[in-house]
Write a protein that holds these residues in place. Structure first.
Motif, PDB file in Angstrom:
ATOM      1  N   VAL A  61       0.829  -1.208   0.000  1.00 23.31           N
ATOM      2  CA  VAL A  61       0.000   0.000   0.000  1.00 23.31           C
ATOM      3  C   VAL A  61       0.862   1.256   0.000  1.00 23.31           C
ATOM      4  CG1 VAL A  61      -1.465   1.381   1.534  1.00 23.31           C
ATOM      5  CG2 VAL A  61      -2.117  -0.968   0.968  1.00 23.31           C
ATOM      6  N   VAL A  62       1.867   1.291   0.866  1.00 23.75           N
ATOM      7  CA  VAL A  62       2.726   2.474   0.961  1.00 23.75           C
ATOM      8  C   VAL A  62       3.484   2.701  -0.345  1.00 23.75           C
ATOM      9  CG1 VAL A  62       4.741   3.455   2.128  1.00 23.75           C
ATOM     10  CG2 VAL A  62       2.931   2.356   3.463  1.00 23.75           C
ATOM     11  N   VAL A  63       4.026   1.634  -0.922  1.00 25.34           N
ATOM     12  CA  VAL A  63       4.751   1.779  -2.195  1.00 25.34           C
ATOM     13  C   VAL A  63       3.799   2.213  -3.304  1.00 25.34           C
ATOM     14  CG1 VAL A  63       6.122   0.576  -3.943  1.00 25.34           C
ATOM     15  CG2 VAL A  63       6.512   0.103  -1.525  1.00 25.34           C
ATOM     16  N   GLY A  64       2.592   1.638  -3.330  1.00 23.74           N
ATOM     17  CA  GLY A  64       1.611   2.025  -4.334  1.00 23.74           C
ATOM     18  C   GLY A  64       1.227   3.497  -4.218  1.00 23.74           C
ATOM     19  N   LEU A  65       1.039   3.979  -2.979  1.00 24.80           N
ATOM     20  CA  LEU A  65       0.732   5.390  -2.767  1.00 24.80           C
ATOM     21  C   LEU A  65       1.871   6.281  -3.240  1.00 24.80           C
ATOM     22  CD1 LEU A  65      -0.933   5.208   0.759  1.00 24.80           C
ATOM     23  CD2 LEU A  65      -2.058   5.934  -1.346  1.00 24.80           C
ATOM     24  N   TRP A  66       3.095   5.870  -2.970  1.00 27.03           N
ATOM     25  CA  TRP A  66       4.259   6.651  -3.419  1.00 27.03           C
ATOM     26  C   TRP A  66       4.313   6.735  -4.939  1.00 27.03           C
ATOM     27  CZ3 TRP A  66       8.587   4.407  -5.988  1.00 27.03           C
ATOM     28  CH2 TRP A  66       9.611   5.318  -6.285  1.00 27.03           C
ATOM     29  N   MET A  92      -4.732   1.980   8.243  1.00 25.97           N
ATOM     30  CA  MET A  92      -6.026   1.519   7.737  1.00 25.97           C
ATOM     31  C   MET A  92      -6.034   0.003   7.565  1.00 25.97           C
ATOM     32  SD  MET A  92      -7.994   3.296   4.521  1.00 25.97           S
ATOM     33  CE  MET A  92      -7.152   4.843   4.840  1.00 25.97           C
ATOM     34  N   VAL A  93      -4.954  -0.533   7.010  1.00 24.81           N
ATOM     35  CA  VAL A  93      -4.858  -1.976   6.801  1.00 24.81           C
ATOM     36  C   VAL A  93      -4.863  -2.714   8.146  1.00 24.81           C
ATOM     37  CG1 VAL A  93      -3.387  -3.834   5.931  1.00 24.81           C
ATOM     38  CG2 VAL A  93      -3.657  -1.733   4.602  1.00 24.81           C
ATOM     39  N   VAL A  94      -4.086  -2.215   9.101  1.00 24.59           N
ATOM     40  CA  VAL A  94      -4.040  -2.833  10.435  1.00 24.59           C
ATOM     41  C   VAL A  94      -5.394  -2.733  11.119  1.00 24.59           C
ATOM     42  CG1 VAL A  94      -2.956  -2.731  12.708  1.00 24.59           C
ATOM     43  CG2 VAL A  94      -1.570  -2.391  10.656  1.00 24.59           C
ATOM     44  N   ALA A  95      -6.049  -1.575  10.996  1.00 26.80           N
ATOM     45  CA  ALA A  95      -7.362  -1.393  11.624  1.00 26.80           C
ATOM     46  C   ALA A  95      -8.394  -2.332  11.009  1.00 26.80           C
ATOM     47  CB  ALA A  95      -7.806   0.057  11.472  1.00 26.80           C
ATOM     48  N   GLY A  96      -8.329  -2.525   9.709  1.00 28.08           N
ATOM     49  CA  GLY A  96      -9.249  -3.452   9.067  1.00 28.08           C
ATOM     50  C   GLY A  96      -9.063  -4.876   9.562  1.00 28.08           C
ATOM     51  N   TYR A 140      -8.696   4.678  -2.951  1.00 22.52           N
ATOM     52  CA  TYR A 140      -8.342   3.777  -4.055  1.00 22.52           C
ATOM     53  C   TYR A 140      -7.328   2.720  -3.648  1.00 22.52           C
ATOM     54  CZ  TYR A 140      -6.707   2.418  -8.739  1.00 22.52           C
ATOM     55  OH  TYR A 140      -6.347   1.717  -9.869  1.00 22.52           O
ATOM     56  N   VAL A 141      -6.340   3.088  -2.846  1.00 20.30           N
ATOM     57  CA  VAL A 141      -5.282   2.127  -2.533  1.00 20.30           C
ATOM     58  C   VAL A 141      -5.480   1.485  -1.155  1.00 20.30           C
ATOM     59  CG1 VAL A 141      -2.798   1.708  -2.472  1.00 20.30           C
ATOM     60  CG2 VAL A 141      -3.731   3.416  -4.039  1.00 20.30           C
ATOM     61  N   PRO A 142      -5.283   2.193  -0.036  1.00 19.40           N
ATOM     62  CA  PRO A 142      -5.338   1.477   1.247  1.00 19.40           C
ATOM     63  C   PRO A 142      -6.723   1.009   1.660  1.00 19.40           C
ATOM     64  CG  PRO A 142      -4.983   3.824   1.604  1.00 19.40           C
ATOM     65  CD  PRO A 142      -4.861   3.597   0.132  1.00 19.40           C
ATOM     66  N   PHE A 143      -7.766   1.827   1.397  1.00 19.75           N
ATOM     67  CA  PHE A 143      -9.090   1.401   1.855  1.00 19.75           C
ATOM     68  C   PHE A 143      -9.535   0.124   1.158  1.00 19.75           C
ATOM     69  CE2 PHE A 143     -13.758   1.407   1.662  1.00 19.75           C
ATOM     70  CZ  PHE A 143     -14.037   1.384   3.018  1.00 19.75           C
ATOM     71  N   LEU A 144      -9.377   0.046  -0.156  1.00 23.13           N
ATOM     72  CA  LEU A 144      -9.754  -1.175  -0.859  1.00 23.13           C
ATOM     73  C   LEU A 144      -8.880  -2.353  -0.433  1.00 23.13           C
ATOM     74  CD1 LEU A 144     -10.469   0.111  -4.496  1.00 23.13           C
ATOM     75  CD2 LEU A 144     -12.097  -0.350  -2.645  1.00 23.13           C
ATOM     76  N   ARG A 270       0.370  -3.885 -10.759  1.00 21.40           N
ATOM     77  CA  ARG A 270      -0.045  -5.218 -10.342  1.00 21.40           C
ATOM     78  C   ARG A 270      -1.274  -5.177  -9.440  1.00 21.40           C
ATOM     79  NH1 ARG A 270       0.310  -8.164 -13.682  1.00 21.40           N
ATOM     80  NH2 ARG A 270       0.490  -6.226 -14.816  1.00 21.40           N
ATOM     81  N   LEU A 271      -1.507  -4.025  -8.814  1.00 17.41           N
ATOM     82  CA  LEU A 271      -2.649  -3.907  -7.905  1.00 17.41           C
ATOM     83  C   LEU A 271      -3.923  -3.481  -8.625  1.00 17.41           C
ATOM     84  CD1 LEU A 271      -1.040  -2.109  -4.806  1.00 17.41           C
ATOM     85  CD2 LEU A 271      -1.455  -4.561  -5.122  1.00 17.41           C
ATOM     86  N   ASP A 272      -3.815  -3.092  -9.892  1.00  9.79           N
ATOM     87  CA  ASP A 272      -4.968  -2.517 -10.579  1.00  9.79           C
ATOM     88  C   ASP A 272      -6.166  -3.454 -10.605  1.00  9.79           C
ATOM     89  OD1 ASP A 272      -3.831  -4.327 -12.323  1.00  9.79           O
ATOM     90  OD2 ASP A 272      -3.640  -2.937 -14.006  1.00  9.79           O
ATOM     91  N   SER A 273      -5.950  -4.749 -10.828  1.00  9.23           N
ATOM     92  CA  SER A 273      -7.048  -5.723 -10.837  1.00  9.23           C
ATOM     93  C   SER A 273      -7.423  -6.169  -9.428  1.00  9.23           C
ATOM     94  CB  SER A 273      -6.671  -6.952 -11.659  1.00  9.23           C
ATOM     95  OG  SER A 273      -6.309  -6.605 -12.970  1.00  9.23           O
ATOM     96  N   LEU A 274      -6.436  -6.202  -8.536  1.00  6.72           N
ATOM     97  CA  LEU A 274      -6.650  -6.742  -7.197  1.00  6.72           C
ATOM     98  C   LEU A 274      -7.470  -5.816  -6.315  1.00  6.72           C
ATOM     99  CD1 LEU A 274      -3.043  -8.126  -6.589  1.00  6.72           C
ATOM    100  CD2 LEU A 274      -5.098  -9.510  -6.895  1.00  6.72           C
ATOM    101  N   LEU A 275      -7.195  -4.510  -6.363  1.00  4.01           N
ATOM    102  CA  LEU A 275      -7.825  -3.581  -5.426  1.00  4.01           C
ATOM    103  C   LEU A 275      -9.357  -3.576  -5.537  1.00  4.01           C
ATOM    104  CD1 LEU A 275      -5.292  -0.610  -5.540  1.00  4.01           C
ATOM    105  CD2 LEU A 275      -5.734  -2.159  -3.624  1.00  4.01           C
ATOM    106  N   PRO A 276      -9.938  -3.382  -6.722  1.00  4.19           N
ATOM    107  CA  PRO A 276     -11.409  -3.384  -6.785  1.00  4.19           C
ATOM    108  C   PRO A 276     -12.024  -4.764  -6.609  1.00  4.19           C
ATOM    109  CG  PRO A 276     -10.510  -3.147  -8.983  1.00  4.19           C
ATOM    110  CD  PRO A 276      -9.343  -3.065  -8.040  1.00  4.19           C
ATOM    111  N   THR A 277     -11.223  -5.811  -6.788  1.00  7.02           N
ATOM    112  CA  THR A 277     -11.742  -7.168  -6.637  1.00  7.02           C
ATOM    113  C   THR A 277     -11.832  -7.574  -5.169  1.00  7.02           C
ATOM    114  OG1 THR A 277     -10.788  -7.770  -8.780  1.00  7.02           O
ATOM    115  CG2 THR A 277     -11.378  -9.573  -7.343  1.00  7.02           C
ATOM    116  N   ALA A 278     -10.986  -6.991  -4.314  1.00  8.69           N
ATOM    117  CA  ALA A 278     -10.952  -7.380  -2.903  1.00  8.69           C
ATOM    118  C   ALA A 278     -12.304  -7.216  -2.201  1.00  8.69           C
ATOM    119  CB  ALA A 278      -9.855  -6.600  -2.179  1.00  8.69           C
ATOM    120  N   PRO A 279     -12.963  -6.045  -2.274  1.00 11.87           N
ATOM    121  CA  PRO A 279     -14.264  -5.946  -1.594  1.00 11.87           C
ATOM    122  C   PRO A 279     -15.327  -6.864  -2.184  1.00 11.87           C
ATOM    123  CG  PRO A 279     -13.836  -3.974  -2.904  1.00 11.87           C
ATOM    124  CD  PRO A 279     -12.564  -4.755  -2.872  1.00 11.87           C
ATOM    125  N   VAL A 280     -15.247  -7.140  -3.481  1.00  9.73           N
ATOM    126  CA  VAL A 280     -16.219  -8.024  -4.129  1.00  9.73           C
ATOM    127  C   VAL A 280     -16.087  -9.443  -3.572  1.00  9.73           C
ATOM    128  CG1 VAL A 280     -16.901  -9.077  -6.324  1.00  9.73           C
ATOM    129  CG2 VAL A 280     -16.324  -6.644  -6.232  1.00  9.73           C
TER     130      VAL A 280
END
Length: 291
Positions: A61-66, A92-96, A140-144, A270-280
């Protein structure tokens, strides 16, 4: 008197031009090597200690945000407050993982507030676009990504995450393989010219078959028909996620978000497909077999 003109050399018949073979456009050896290495790290952390895998998510998440913040600054002169985003994104990730959806929402709200306050320390020009991009990046990145951590909390959490990762990869692979071989009709030419309707059909087929097998064999109380629906949903969300990032990259005028992963681009590529798929996947898993 014999002629001094040399006899003409008979012309060789020209061979018809061979059709050019399709090329993948990336260094496949590097891509495969990096993919195998990443897969080994992910699986080792996932099935050994859950907390370690949560750390892997936070680092990604941190690298993606950077990467996202760097490209926004370079191409659009949008200066996203990276420090509160990185700290809040990891939290956010730890809290989730620790508090579920409620913890993720609270961390998201606090991160957004921190972005607004942090940006106040600089000149007011561009404030609105900077904080808007910052809140978008936080969602877009950490919440998903928190939905991956939330999947992990179930008793069979590692297997749920494994199925989520596997189905997304299978969907992407099916789209690439079928689209490369049979693709003729463009899916969204203005956004991603390489994607085809045949490729989408391949993604759906591959993901549904893999989903049926995974739900029946790997998930507690899972049924094959649930896997068919899960695979269909994964193929749809992974394709939309890929198109969404392609839209962002077209707006920025870039091919890749970064160069950290040879043959793949950056972490965000590499996260483009994974991020929106995670909540689904998280939602369907909860609906099918509980939390």
């Amino acid at each position: 008197m014999p002629s001094s003109v040399p006899p003409s050399t008979p012309q060789q018949p020209q061979r018809p031009a061979q059709p050019e073979k399709k090329r993948a456009g990336r260094d496949l050896r590097a891509a495969i090597g990096v993919g195998v290495g990443l897969g080994a790290v992910i699986l080792a952390s996932l099935f050994v200690v859950k907390a370690v895998f949560v750390g892997v998510i936070a680092v990604a998440v941190v690298v993606g945000l950077w990467e996202l913040a760097s490209r926004l600054d370079e191409r659009k002169d949008i200066k996203v407050p990276l420090v509160p985003l990185a700290v809040g994104g990891a939290a956010m990730v730890v809290a989730g993982y620790a508090r579920g959806a409620e913890g993720a929402w609270v961390a998201m709200a606090l991160t957004s507030l921190a972005v607004l306050v942090w940006r106040m320390t600089e000149k007011p020009e561009g404030y609105l676009k900077d904080v808007t991009a910052g809140v978008f990046a936080a969602f877009y990145v950490p919440f998903l990504a928190t939905f991956v951590a939330m999947m992990l909390t179930a008793d069979d959490g590692p297997w749920r995450v494994f199925v989520f990762l596997l189905l997304t990869v299978v969907s992407d692979t099916g789209a690439y393989a079928i689209g490369w071989r049979f693709g003729k009709h463009k899916l969204a030419p203005r956004i991603s010219p390489g994607k085809t309707r045949e490729g989408l059909l391949g993604a759906v087929t591959f993901a549904m078959v893999a989903g049926a097998l995974c739900m029946q064999l790997l998930i507690d109380d899972g049924q094959w028909w649930q896997g068919l629906l899960l695979g269909l949903a994964v193929a749809a969300s992974a394709t939309l996620g890929d198109l969404g990032e392609s839209m962002i990259k077209r707006d920025l005028g870039i091919k890749d978000m970064g160069t950290l992963l040879p043959g793949h681009g950056g972490i965000m590529d590499r996260l483009d497909s994974l991020l929106p798929t995670a909540p689904v996947v998280w939602l369907l898993m909860v609906a099918f077999v509980g939390s």
